[in-house]
Design an enzyme around this catalytic site. Structure first.
Site, PDB file in Angstrom:
ATOM      1  N   ARG A  20      -3.231  -9.884   5.478  1.00  0.00           N
ATOM      2  CA  ARG A  20      -3.631  -9.976   4.127  1.00  0.00           C
ATOM      3  C   ARG A  20      -2.722  -9.519   3.138  1.00  0.00           C
ATOM      4  NH1 ARG A  20      -6.070  -6.496   0.727  1.00  0.00           N
ATOM      5  NH2 ARG A  20      -7.785  -7.306  -0.892  1.00  0.00           N
ATOM      6  N   LYS A  44       0.870  -1.183   0.025  1.00  0.00           N
ATOM      7  CA  LYS A  44      -0.046   0.125   0.002  1.00  0.00           C
ATOM      8  C   LYS A  44       1.028   1.317  -0.018  1.00  0.00           C
ATOM      9  CE  LYS A  44      -4.353  -1.755   1.715  1.00  0.00           C
ATOM     10  NZ  LYS A  44      -5.440  -2.101   2.705  1.00  0.00           N
TER      11      LYS A  44
HETATM   12  C1  8Y4 Z   1      -1.300  -1.377  -3.653  1.00  0.00           C
HETATM   13  C2  8Y4 Z   1      -1.586  -2.776  -3.279  1.00  0.00           C
HETATM   14  C3  8Y4 Z   1      -2.116  -0.435  -3.800  1.00  0.00           C
HETATM   15  C4  8Y4 Z   1      -3.011  -2.579  -2.609  1.00  0.00           C
HETATM   16  C5  8Y4 Z   1      -3.218  -0.504  -3.176  1.00  0.00           C
HETATM   17  C6  8Y4 Z   1      -3.642  -1.693  -2.691  1.00  0.00           C
HETATM   18  C7  8Y4 Z   1      -8.013  -4.346   2.581  1.00  0.00           C
HETATM   19  C8  8Y4 Z   1      -9.189  -5.135   2.165  1.00  0.00           C
HETATM   20  C9  8Y4 Z   1      -8.130  -4.109   0.425  1.00  0.00           C
HETATM   21  C10 8Y4 Z   1      -7.633  -4.224   3.948  1.00  0.00           C
HETATM   22  C11 8Y4 Z   1      -9.337  -5.766   4.647  1.00  0.00           C
HETATM   23  C12 8Y4 Z   1      -5.648  -2.785  -1.370  1.00  0.00           C
HETATM   24  C13 8Y4 Z   1     -10.086  -5.689   0.099  1.00  0.00           C
HETATM   25  C14 8Y4 Z   1      -7.010  -2.359  -1.218  1.00  0.00           C
HETATM   26  N1  8Y4 Z   1      -7.802  -3.624   1.429  1.00  0.00           N
HETATM   27  N2  8Y4 Z   1      -9.702  -5.998   3.106  1.00  0.00           N
HETATM   28  N3  8Y4 Z   1      -9.442  -5.095   0.844  1.00  0.00           N
HETATM   29  N4  8Y4 Z   1      -8.407  -5.080   4.786  1.00  0.00           N
HETATM   30  N5  8Y4 Z   1      -9.992  -6.523   5.248  1.00  0.00           N
HETATM   31  N6  8Y4 Z   1      -5.187  -1.796  -2.066  1.00  0.00           N
HETATM   32  O1  8Y4 Z   1      -6.690  -3.596   4.390  1.00  0.00           O
HETATM   33  O2  8Y4 Z   1      -5.250  -3.762  -1.332  1.00  0.00           O
HETATM   34  S1  8Y4 Z   1      -8.290  -3.707  -1.224  1.00  0.00           S
END
Ligand code: 8Y4
Length: 274
Positions: A253, A219
């Protein structure tokens, strides 16, 4: 399903692998190709030590296009059905829509991961009637605008109080406390400083008396701080994952399952030696 399906009811942390089945996540040669590509990726994550696979059919990135329940179901259900035939571990459905929750659980999903904490129309009642575990995540605002100047009185206290209220709402609706997990929602309506305050104080969320899930993998809290693009965020992601373990997280996760499984092995060993 109960939590004993994975790792002695979270005596030690477990790894949840991220499986996106949005059309942009796989080169689109049609439905069969994308199911096949998703299955391949799931098999790799399972071989790498994933205890859970979180399947999502809607991108929650800022600026992403909304998806109808029908489209989301068309994307995720074939993947859940195929994976169910060969995987005994936990299949999680990442959705905020009641219709998708039902379709996914009927297809074989074991739990619901909802970034809206069951606040969308019908979600709470549907999750309660499906009798599966739920992960309640905190988000401030909505994905499109959540990163425009997020503000809190105290981010840790505000997120904690929100999660406590959602736990109470779930229990009221008939969801057993044994089937509830919580998540502070890293990156969802949080500044860089907010995210690190939540990480520093992640241990406090244990007072909610339910397992804590942490999702920081790749992230922007890592990318911004280190000035790294997504492919170069592995070391930072592992550092955050280790801190989450030390501060009592039960579920990580992540995208990088093999590396995170090694991390958990080292954490467990350090915890179990004299
Ligand atoms: C790079 C990598 C940039 C990943 C953005 C992202 C969470 C989640 C997401 C979390 C739970 C994401 C569905 C966003 N994040 N569910 N979901 N907790 N429970 N972004 O932190 O991974 S999606």
């Amino acid at each position: 399903m109960d939590f004993s399906k994975v790792s002695h009811n979270f005596q030690t942390p477990v790894v949840m692998g991220i499986l996106n089945v949005t059309p942009d996540s796989f080169s689109d040669g049609g439905q069969f190709d994308s199911v096949d590509a998703a299955l391949k990726q799931a098999r790799q994550m399972i071989a790498d030590g994933a205890n859970m696979i979180d399947i999502g059919g809607e991108s929650t990135r800022p600026g992403a296009q909304p998806v109808s329940a029908e489209d989301e179901i068309t994307r995720v259900v074939p993947v859940i059905q195929a994976l169910r035939k060969e995987f005994d571990g936990v299949i999680s459905i990442d959705t905020n829509k009641a219709q998708v929750m039902s379709a996914a659980v009927n297809a074989g999903a074991d739990m619901i991961n909802d970034v809206c904490a069951l606040q969308q129309s019908g979600a709470l009642e549907t999750a309660a009637s499906l009798n599966v575990p739920v992960c309640l995540m905190h988000m401030q605002g909505e994905p499109r605008t959540m990163q425009d100047n997020p503000t809190y009185e105290s981010v840790v206290g505000d997120v904690y109080d929100f999660l406590q209220q959602r736990i109470d709402a779930c229990v009221q609706a008939g969801i057993s406390i044994d089937r509830i997990m919580v998540d502070p929602g890293f990156g969802f309506g949080k500044s860089l400083e907010h995210n690190y305050q939540l990480l520093k104080h992640l241990n406090k969320f244990q007072y909610l008396n339910v397992p804590v899930l942490a999702g920081m993998s790749r992230k922007s809290m890592i990318g911004k701080l280190l000035d790294r693009d997504t492919p170069e965020r592995l070391a930072g992601s592992l550092a955050c994952a280790m801190l989450a373990c030390v501060k009592g997280a039960s579920i990580l996760r992540v995208h990088d399952v093999a590396e995170t499984s090694d991390l958990v092995t080292i954490f467990n060993q350090t915890n179990s030696v004299e």
